[in-house]
Motif scaffolding. Structure first.
Motif, mmCIF file in Angstrom:
data_model
loop_
_atom_site.group_PDB
_atom_site.id
_atom_site.type_symbol
_atom_site.label_atom_id
_atom_site.label_comp_id
_atom_site.label_asym_id
_atom_site.label_seq_id
_atom_site.Cartn_x
_atom_site.Cartn_y
_atom_site.Cartn_z
ATOM 1 N N GLU A 20 28.307 12.977 16.422
ATOM 2 C CA GLU A 20 28.889 13.727 17.533
ATOM 3 C C GLU A 20 30.399 13.812 17.424
ATOM 4 O OE1 GLU A 20 26.527 13.723 21.635
ATOM 5 O OE2 GLU A 20 27.134 11.714 21.010
ATOM 6 N N TRP A 109 35.565 16.556 26.968
ATOM 7 C CA TRP A 109 34.687 17.424 27.756
ATOM 8 C C TRP A 109 33.256 17.390 27.217
ATOM 9 C CZ3 TRP A 109 34.901 20.368 32.133
ATOM 10 C CH2 TRP A 109 33.946 21.364 32.283
ATOM 11 N N VAL A 110 33.108 17.471 25.908
ATOM 12 C CA VAL A 110 31.781 17.472 25.300
ATOM 13 C C VAL A 110 31.131 16.096 25.433
ATOM 14 C CG1 VAL A 110 30.527 17.697 23.113
ATOM 15 C CG2 VAL A 110 32.315 19.340 23.703
ATOM 16 N N ARG A 113 29.821 15.382 28.872
ATOM 17 C CA ARG A 113 28.918 16.413 29.372
ATOM 18 C C ARG A 113 29.577 17.303 30.426
ATOM 19 N NH1 ARG A 113 27.101 14.137 25.551
ATOM 20 N NH2 ARG A 113 25.021 13.274 25.272
ATOM 21 N N GLY A 114 30.787 17.746 30.136
ATOM 22 C CA GLY A 114 31.469 18.676 31.029
ATOM 23 C C GLY A 114 31.968 18.059 32.319
ATOM 24 N N ASP A 115 32.255 16.765 32.318
ATOM 25 C CA ASP A 115 32.737 16.083 33.522
ATOM 26 C C ASP A 115 34.232 16.355 33.699
ATOM 27 O OD1 ASP A 115 33.751 14.066 35.332
ATOM 28 O OD2 ASP A 115 31.793 13.114 35.146
ATOM 29 N N ALA A 251 31.412 7.159 26.020
ATOM 30 C CA ALA A 251 30.286 7.772 26.719
ATOM 31 C C ALA A 251 28.974 7.056 26.436
ATOM 32 C CB ALA A 251 30.171 9.240 26.320
#
Length: 316
Positions: A20, A109-110, A113-115, A251
């Motif tokens: 990732e 961001w990725v 999860r767009g938080d 994350a």
């Protein structure tokens, strides 16, 4: 059989984090190498504001145009000071640029999860100490910010690769499109391999904690916000994962509150085991101590404020 399944889980988590994060690390290395090859710092000071606040803000957000990670920011700032860039701008850039740049913001961001609150919170974590240090120490002349008689090549190691982003003055800049492209790709490849080792180590450490640490220990640490934030800050310093990839490591700690993961991605780009020796090798002892202590205190209380505002569920 149980041992085999545990190792398989460890390998799966490690691989997932690395896969990732690797594209963002590679993109950051390419941009850093391209800046070194095509955008010398000479004359940069002519485009900067005259006011103290303007110079500080310019340094805080210069990473948008000059993306860099914390891996090479110290020698780059040393070079900027030598080129006559205002001290406030250079010091603000030192702390803010490894986070306040498009590559790191996109990876954050990725990874989360767009938080949006966590992404913005990460920027706030670096802007507060960046502004404080720039406004307090930026009034001093450049020679008082630097350690007397510092030899940067000795401090950070010699380098002969054009485009490596290390901040050294290379003997000759490549001429022509293909020569420049080759220098960018070579430098980016060297930097990616070097920082990839830190990414793999960080991913393995995160996977080991999630796989082998007893679940009740992990839950007890995550249950108390102060302990969770302090633990993740310590982990950020020890793991020294590059800012372009550390959000994916943070994350993965899904059982920890969002504020604790924010403290990981907030502190790591400003204070880690790579940066601390460089601070004391390049800057005066007083400034080096400030560069270590002010971000630690600031990130801790910023994370506590984040927890009070959003609670533990943001980013889960």
């Amino acid at each position: 059989m149980l041992f085999d399944s545990t190792l398989a889980l460890f390998a799966t988590i490690t691989t997932a984090i690395v896969l990732e994060a690797a594209p963002f690390l590679l993109l950051g290395c390419l941009l850093s190498a391209a800046f070194e090859v095509y955008a010398p710092a000479d004359g940069l000071e002519r485009w900067l504001p005259r006011s103290a606040l303007g110079q500080t803000l310019a340094g805080c957000f210069a990473g948008i145009l000059l993306p860099t990670c914390e891996c090479g920011v110290v020698p780059l700032v040393r070079r900027l000071l030598a080129k006559g860039v205002p001290q406030r701008t250079a010091l603000a850039f030192l702390l803010a640029a490894p986070v306040a740049n498009p590559v790191v913001l996109a990876s954050t961001w990725v990874a989360f999860r767009g938080d949006l609150p966590l992404t913005i919170g990460r920027v706030v974590c670096v802007l507060i100490p960046a502004v404080i240090i720039a406004m307090v120490y930026g009034r001093l002349p450049a020679h008082k910010l630097l350690r007397g008689g510092v030899d940067l090549n000795a401090a950070v190691g010699s380098c002969s690769v054009a485009g490596c982003g290390c901040g050294h003055e290379h003997a000759e800049r490549p001429k022509g499109f293909f020569a420049g492209l080759r220098a960018v790709l070579t430098g980016a490849g060297v930097e990616f391999l070097h920082m990839g080792a830190f990414l793999i180590a960080g991913a393995m450490a995160a996977a080991a904690i999630k796989t082998f640490m007893p679940a009740d220990w992990l839950h007890s640490m995550a249950a108390a916000p102060v302990i969770a934030i302090g633990s993740m800050m310590l982990l950020a310093v020890l793991l020294s994962v590059c800012s372009e990839a550390d959000a994916f490591v943070a994350a993965s700690f899904v059982s920890f509150p969002a504020a604790a993961r924010l403290s990981f991605v907030g502190l790591g780009p400003m204070v880690d085991l790579k940066l601390i020796p460089l601070f004391f090798a390049v800057f005066s002892r007083r400034l080096a101590l400030a560069l270590c202590l002010i971000p630690i205190v600031s990130v801790f209380f910023t994370a506590l404020a984040f927890h009070a505002l959003f609670g533990p569920g943001v980013g889960l």
